[in-house]
Design an enzyme around this catalytic site. Structure first.
Site, PDB file in Angstrom:
ATOM      1  N   CYS A  31       0.997  -1.119   0.044  1.00  0.00           N
ATOM      2  CA  CYS A  31       0.008   0.133   0.373  1.00  0.00           C
ATOM      3  C   CYS A  31       0.809   0.998   0.130  1.00  0.00           C
ATOM      4  CB  CYS A  31      -0.858   0.205   1.162  1.00  0.00           C
ATOM      5  SG  CYS A  31       0.316  -0.131   2.564  1.00  0.00           S
ATOM      6  N   CYS A  79      -0.978  -5.362   7.429  1.00  0.00           N
ATOM      7  CA  CYS A  79      -0.777  -4.173   7.987  1.00  0.00           C
ATOM      8  C   CYS A  79      -0.126  -4.315   9.185  1.00  0.00           C
ATOM      9  CB  CYS A  79      -1.816  -3.250   7.841  1.00  0.00           C
ATOM     10  SG  CYS A  79      -3.257  -3.421   6.845  1.00  0.00           S
TER      11      CYS A  79
HETATM   12 FE1  FES Z   1      -1.123   0.184   4.456  1.00  0.00          FE
HETATM   13 FE2  FES Z   1      -2.570  -1.269   5.969  1.00  0.00          FE
HETATM   14  S1  FES Z   1      -3.313  -0.350   4.221  1.00  0.00           S
HETATM   15  S2  FES Z   1      -0.739  -1.057   6.015  1.00  0.00           S
END
Ligand code: FES
Length: 127
Positions: free
Chosen positions: A33, A111
């Site tokens: 992400c 995450c």
């Molecule tokens: Fe990036 Fe959770 S979506 S750390």
């Protein structure tokens, strides 16, 4: 989607902020992400000549540009490892963090990895 414990840690994260006089800092990015995690450790002064694994984490703080799950996971990690030896802290797994949070949605497990990876990175600086 999130457990009550996740929401509590997200809304009121423990040990969040910068540490001015950290003994080591670990920073990692999440390739999935693009979020970033920074973790600061302070080691108990009398332990500084001991083997790294035996040194006690006296204080820990984190800063993140991350999602709610990353904030909650790292907040929980700091609670789990504060006062422990580095050796014991490195054994904390992403699954233990997720369990302590009352579970994380499957899409959010990655995450929680930011927290354990940042800890590993910080400890590398002590070696
Ligand atoms: Fe990036 Fe959770 S979506 S750390």
């Amino acid at each position: 989607m999130y457990s009550k414990i996740v929401l509590e840690h997200f809304q009121n994260p423990h040990n969040q902020g910068k540490m001015e006089e950290a003994d080591c800092v670990g920073q990692v990015g999440n390739p999935v992400c693009g979020d970033i995690m920074k973790l600061y450790l302070k080691i108990r002064v009398e332990d500084r000549d001991k083997p790294v694994e035996e040194r006690v984490i006296e204080d820990i703080k984190f800063e993140t540009l991350g999602c709610g799950a990353a904030i909650a996971s790292t907040s929980m990690l700091t609670d789990l490892v504060k006062g422990k030896t580095i050796g014991a802290a490195l054994k904390v797994t992403k699954q233990e963090i997720a369990d302590a949070l009352g579970g994380l949605p499957a899409v959010k497990i990655h995450c929680s990895v930011l927290a354990t990876e940042a800890l590993e990175e910080a400890v590398k600086q002590l070696k």
